[in-house]
Design an enzyme around this catalytic site. Structure first.
Site, PDB file in Angstrom:
ATOM      1  N   ARG A 227     -79.220 -96.910   5.322  1.00 12.38           N
ATOM      2  CA  ARG A 227     -79.239 -96.745   6.747  1.00 12.38           C
ATOM      3  C   ARG A 227     -78.726 -95.468   7.107  1.00 12.38           C
ATOM      4  O   ARG A 227     -77.776 -95.343   7.936  1.00 12.38           O
ATOM      5  CB  ARG A 227     -78.758 -97.720   7.581  1.00 12.38           C
ATOM      6  N   ASP A 367     -78.459 -97.507  18.415  1.00 15.89           N
ATOM      7  CA  ASP A 367     -78.019 -97.281  17.124  1.00 15.89           C
ATOM      8  C   ASP A 367     -77.144 -96.183  17.263  1.00 15.89           C
ATOM      9  O   ASP A 367     -76.159 -96.121  16.462  1.00 15.89           O
ATOM     10  CB  ASP A 367     -79.162 -97.321  16.261  1.00 15.89           C
ATOM     11  N   LYS A 378     -84.042 -99.225  18.175  1.00 18.15           N
ATOM     12  CA  LYS A 378     -85.447 -99.831  17.722  1.00 18.15           C
ATOM     13  C   LYS A 378     -86.664 -99.265  18.169  1.00 18.15           C
ATOM     14  O   LYS A 378     -86.684 -99.125  19.317  1.00 18.15           O
ATOM     15  CB  LYS A 378     -85.287-101.288  17.840  1.00 18.15           C
TER      16      LYS A 378
END
Length: 471
Positions: A227, A367, A378
């Protein structure tokens, strides 16, 4: 001949063990170590103390530590290692020598004392008699199942267990991993998301804690690659690796150092969740309709829970968040579990619901947030922010913390996932394989559309983040 206080301290230091602040930081979360604060109670009241420290007046050491004394304290009969400290290291040197003289064996003191501890970034509790932010707000009683830390990720008997968010809310199951690669695959396969990846990743390091620094570094790199946009995960992994490296240098158990560091980080994070949630809850008004996006984790959920506890009647509107439906599967059930009304909507409904007048605030997690105020979250967050701006609805984004390596939007790497994931929903094909597709996982919202960033310093303008030391 009379001696000066400095001479007495120098003589004591010659006969006792002195540890550095860095060594003390490794030991702070070890259950086999007891820190003893020798400062005056007025100092504790004004300055706070090291988390978990036992307080003992300097003048009582010979009596409290001597088993033959009528004032003997049983704590000094334990097998723990004792770390004495005062403000600057003078009182603690003399007290350590006195304790040693009456038979306390496993004992040392911290050079430089509490003053140096604070200067070098050691953890400090609230002033004496106060509670931690998480305790003060009672957040652990408010958390829904999916964001309880023990249900997110944990290490047990050589394995990592990750709360399988793909199966929630229909089942509350843990996904079992037997290797670092298993954890990496679980993160990549969206077994967990939000705060889940970093918690799973740091626990995965315990699997290779005894295999040396190179194995730990390789594990870190494999996990980060899953990620790349999730800088919280890479920063937490680096914090844990630093603790492991220091433990290795000092000849202390690396596994224990990793375990203790994880617990310390987790405690700090949930305290920060409480601080941010309180700040956002105070901005929420009675009767508000709140739009969110994806899964806002504990900070966002707690802000709603605190607002409800404050007596505010609120309603949440939750887009389903394709293709993994985190909004439908995680956010809406969690909000409902807290006793708050949640209306599930599809991802293409927010503008219509805003026009109807049902939305008063748009609130999401993030994030990452750049130092110049760009919010990365997102995919879909950006278009909702633009629409909210056009409807005079303020957008608030929760910061998880500060990453000074992300100064502007150009420093963000947007993760592109396999396009095949777009051609299905929860494993069910929605089109044919030959149809083209794209899946950028995140988007970036410019600061002009952000009314406030929710930080540990309160709700602040995205344009002022560079002036704030801690978010």
């Amino acid at each position: 001949m009379a001696k000066t206080s400095k001479e007495l301290v120098d003589e004591a230091n010659a006969e006792i063990e002195t540890i550095t602040v860095d060594q003390a930081k490794i030991m702070i979360d070890d259950p086999k170590v007891t820190f003893v604060d020798l400062r005056d109670v007025r100092e504790l009241t004004a300055e706070g103390t090291i988390p978990g420290a036992y307080h003992m007046p300097r003048g009582m050491i010979e009596f409290w530590a001597d088993p033959e004394s009528p004032y003997y304290k049983k704590i000094f009969g334990s097998d723990n290692k004792f770390v004495f400290y005062c403000k600057s290291g003078w009182r603690s040197a003399l007290a350590t020598k006195a304790a040693q003289d009456v038979g306390v064996k496993n004992i040392c003191h911290m050079g430089g004392g509490f003053g140096k501890w604070v200067k070098e970034g050691g953890a400090v509790t609230a002033p004496r008699g106060g509670k931690s932010p998480a305790e003060k707000e009672g957040i652990y009683d408010l958390l829904p199942f999916v964001v309880n830390p023990n249900n997110i990720a944990r290490y047990e008997n050589g394995k990592v267990f990750i709360g399988d968010r793909r199966k929630y809310p229909f089942a509350k199951e843990m996904y079992e991993c037997e290797s670092v690669s298993d954890v990496a695959k679980a993160i990549k396969d969206m077994v967990t998301q939000g705060s889940g990846p970093w918690m799973a990743a740091v626990n995965a390091l315990r699997m290779v804690s005894n295999d040396g620094p190179e194995a730990l570094k390789a594990a870190r790199d494999e996990l980060v690659a899953t990620r790349p946009t999730n800088t919280a995960m890479s920063l937490r992994l680096d914090e844990v690796l630093a603790a492991a490296a220091l433990a290795d240098e000092q000849g202390i158990s690396v596994n224990d150092a990793i375990k203790n560091k994880i617990e310390s980080i987790k405690t700090t994070i949930y305290d920060n969740y409480a601080i941010r949630a309180r700040a956002m809850a105070d901005v929420i008004d009675d009767g508000d309709g709140i739009l969110t996006m994806c899964f806002g984790e504990a900070g966002f959920l707690l802000s709603l829970a605190l607002a409800k506890r404050d007596g505010k009647n609120i309603t949440a509107y939750v887009p389903e968040t394709r293709p993994y439906l985190q909004g439908a599967k995680l956010t809406a059930p969690s909000i409902t579990e807290m006793g708050i009304e949640a209306n599930l909507i599809t991802d293409n409904m927010p503008a219509h619901v805003m026009r109807e007048g049902h939305i008063n605030k748009y609130i999401t997690a993030a994030d990452l947030i750049t130092v110049d105020g760009h919010v990365c979250n997102k995919i879909g967050t950006y278009q909702n922010a633009i629409t909210a701006f056009d409807h005079n609805i303020p957008y608030f984004a929760f910061a998880w913390g500060r990453d000074d390596n992300k100064l502007t939007r150009d420093d963000i790497e947007i993760e592109e996932r396999d396009p095949a994931e777009i051609r299905q929903a929860l494993g069910q094909a929605t089109t044919i394989d030959t149809v083209g597709a794209r899946y950028p996982t995140f988007d970036i919202t410019p600061p002009k559309y952000v009314a406030g960033v929710v930080t540990t310093s309160g709700v602040v303008s995205p344009y002022t983040l560079k002036n704030i030391k801690d978010w």
